[in-house]
Design a protein around this motif. Structure first.
Motif, PDB file in Angstrom:
ATOM      1  N   GLY A   1    -129.772 -89.199  -2.974  1.00 45.56           N
ATOM      2  CA  GLY A   1    -128.705 -90.084  -3.450  1.00 45.56           C
ATOM      3  C   GLY A   1    -127.968 -89.457  -4.622  1.00 45.56           C
ATOM      4  O   GLY A   1    -128.564 -88.719  -5.410  1.00 45.56           O
ATOM      5  N   ARG A   2    -126.679 -89.743  -4.704  1.00 44.70           N
ATOM      6  CA  ARG A   2    -125.864 -89.201  -5.798  1.00 44.70           C
ATOM      7  C   ARG A   2    -125.808 -90.249  -6.907  1.00 44.70           C
ATOM      8  O   ARG A   2    -124.953 -91.129  -6.903  1.00 44.70           O
ATOM      9  CB  ARG A   2    -124.473 -88.844  -5.288  1.00 44.70           C
ATOM     10  N   VAL A   3    -126.748 -90.137  -7.834  1.00 46.51           N
ATOM     11  CA  VAL A   3    -126.882 -91.125  -8.904  1.00 46.51           C
ATOM     12  C   VAL A   3    -126.535 -90.474 -10.232  1.00 46.51           C
ATOM     13  O   VAL A   3    -127.119 -89.456 -10.611  1.00 46.51           O
ATOM     14  CB  VAL A   3    -128.309 -91.707  -8.942  1.00 46.51           C
ATOM     15  N   LEU A   4    -125.585 -91.081 -10.946  1.00 50.66           N
ATOM     16  CA  LEU A   4    -125.188 -90.618 -12.264  1.00 50.66           C
ATOM     17  C   LEU A   4    -125.774 -91.586 -13.285  1.00 50.66           C
ATOM     18  O   LEU A   4    -125.374 -92.747 -13.343  1.00 50.66           O
ATOM     19  CB  LEU A   4    -123.662 -90.592 -12.381  1.00 50.66           C
ATOM     20  N   TYR A   5    -126.750 -91.086 -14.056  1.00 46.18           N
ATOM     21  CA  TYR A   5    -127.340 -91.908 -15.109  1.00 46.18           C
ATOM     22  C   TYR A   5    -126.497 -91.761 -16.370  1.00 46.18           C
ATOM     23  O   TYR A   5    -126.265 -90.650 -16.859  1.00 46.18           O
ATOM     24  CB  TYR A   5    -128.773 -91.478 -15.374  1.00 46.18           C
ATOM     25  N   LEU A   6    -126.055 -92.878 -16.919  1.00 42.82           N
ATOM     26  CA  LEU A   6    -125.177 -92.839 -18.082  1.00 42.82           C
ATOM     27  C   LEU A   6    -125.854 -92.223 -19.306  1.00 42.82           C
ATOM     28  O   LEU A   6    -125.188 -91.616 -20.137  1.00 42.82           O
ATOM     29  CB  LEU A   6    -124.666 -94.245 -18.394  1.00 42.82           C
ATOM     30  N   SER A   7    -127.172 -92.336 -19.412  1.00 40.21           N
ATOM     31  CA  SER A   7    -127.887 -91.718 -20.540  1.00 40.21           C
ATOM     32  C   SER A   7    -127.753 -90.198 -20.496  1.00 40.21           C
ATOM     33  O   SER A   7    -127.605 -89.543 -21.535  1.00 40.21           O
ATOM     34  CB  SER A   7    -129.361 -92.120 -20.531  1.00 40.21           C
ATOM     35  N   GLU A   8    -127.772 -89.622 -19.298  1.00 40.83           N
ATOM     36  CA  GLU A   8    -127.608 -88.176 -19.157  1.00 40.83           C
ATOM     37  C   GLU A   8    -126.150 -87.778 -19.396  1.00 40.83           C
ATOM     38  O   GLU A   8    -125.872 -86.749 -20.015  1.00 40.83           O
ATOM     39  CB  GLU A   8    -128.070 -87.728 -17.775  1.00 40.83           C
ATOM     40  N   PHE A   9    -125.231 -88.603 -18.908  1.00 39.80           N
ATOM     41  CA  PHE A   9    -123.814 -88.329 -19.126  1.00 39.80           C
ATOM     42  C   PHE A   9    -123.475 -88.304 -20.618  1.00 39.80           C
ATOM     43  O   PHE A   9    -122.742 -87.427 -21.086  1.00 39.80           O
ATOM     44  CB  PHE A   9    -122.952 -89.372 -18.411  1.00 39.80           C
ATOM     45  N   GLN A  10    -124.028 -89.248 -21.382  1.00 38.24           N
ATOM     46  CA  GLN A  10    -123.733 -89.333 -22.816  1.00 38.24           C
ATOM     47  C   GLN A  10    -124.083 -88.046 -23.556  1.00 38.24           C
ATOM     48  O   GLN A  10    -123.438 -87.694 -24.527  1.00 38.24           O
ATOM     49  CB  GLN A  10    -124.501 -90.496 -23.444  1.00 38.24           C
ATOM     50  N   ASN A  11    -125.103 -87.363 -23.086  1.00 35.47           N
ATOM     51  CA  ASN A  11    -125.541 -86.129 -23.746  1.00 35.47           C
ATOM     52  C   ASN A  11    -124.766 -84.903 -23.283  1.00 35.47           C
ATOM     53  O   ASN A  11    -125.004 -83.803 -23.767  1.00 35.47           O
ATOM     54  CB  ASN A  11    -127.041 -85.908 -23.501  1.00 35.47           C
ATOM     55  N   SER A  12    -123.846 -85.078 -22.325  1.00 31.24           N
ATOM     56  CA  SER A  12    -123.158 -83.930 -21.739  1.00 31.24           C
ATOM     57  C   SER A  12    -121.992 -83.429 -22.583  1.00 31.24           C
ATOM     58  O   SER A  12    -121.608 -82.264 -22.491  1.00 31.24           O
ATOM     59  CB  SER A  12    -122.633 -84.292 -20.345  1.00 31.24           C
ATOM     60  N   GLY A  13    -121.402 -84.321 -23.373  1.00 32.48           N
ATOM     61  CA  GLY A  13    -120.217 -83.946 -24.140  1.00 32.48           C
ATOM     62  C   GLY A  13    -118.953 -83.872 -23.309  1.00 32.48           C
ATOM     63  O   GLY A  13    -117.897 -83.452 -23.807  1.00 32.48           O
TER      64      GLY A  13
END
Length: 200
Positions: free
Chosen positions: A164-176
């Protein structure tokens, strides 16, 4: 060709807290936005106030962005007889519901998936079983990018480790990165978006 994105109900809180304008963050020329029918039912049940917190601005934000950004509700095609009498409809008829692919149908029919909803109690406010909305989104992640803040064990996390293509917002926040760029970096392939149906 746009990237299909499904938005979890908890992601709306993140968007609201960060004052996202979805027309800017996920522009329509690059992304098509959806919520599942089950999430629509959850959003409809947000109270004006909860535990002393005024939710009216959140509700207004969600309604406004759904309208302005043309967020569509996705539901499985089915006739009215498939819906439970006295409860909100889950299935969409002609011009509303979409046919599930073999992969999506197989995923929904797996014993591991069904156990999340079969014995779970229904919530009086939305008529949904405990993980029913999560199952709908786990299935959606097989053909769409699912944006969620929900990292707990359950249907979504199972889908995430099984294609599944799941984007976790916690990981996104750390991406810059900006949200649109992050999605394209993680899920887009040269020449267009990767179709999970074709990859499996």
């Amino acid at each position: 060709m746009t990237i299909s994105v499904t938005i979890d109900s908890c992601a709306w809180n993140f968007f609201f807290d960060n004052k996202y304008d979805l027309c800017v963050e996920l522009p329509p020329e690059r992304f098509s936005l959806f919520i599942t029918r089950e999430v629509e039912l959850e959003l409809d049940q947000i109270p004006d106030e909860s535990h002393g917190v005024d939710k009216r601005l959140l509700k207004d934000y969600i309604c406004t962005n759904i309208q302005l950004r043309n967020v569509e509700t996705s539901s499985i095609f089915g006739f009215s007889e498939a819906n439970v009498p006295g409860e909100p409809s889950r299935y969409g008829g002609f011009g509303q519901g979409t046919f599930e692919s073999d992969i999506e149908r197989d995923w929904r029919q797996r014993e591991d998936t069904k156990r999340y909803v079969i014995d779970a109690p229904k919530r009086k406010s939305s008529f949904l079983r405990k993980d029913e909305a999560d199952v709908s989104q786990a299935v959606a992640s097989l053909s769409s990018v699912l944006i969620t803040a929900d990292a707990k064990k359950g249907p979504i996390s199972v889908a995430a480790v099984n294609g599944g293509r799941v984007l976790y917002l916690s990981e996104f926040q750390n991406s810059g990165l900006k949200l649109a760029d992050y999605i394209e970096q993680l899920f887009a392939e040269p020449g267009g978006t990767a179709s999970l149906m074709e990859a499996m």
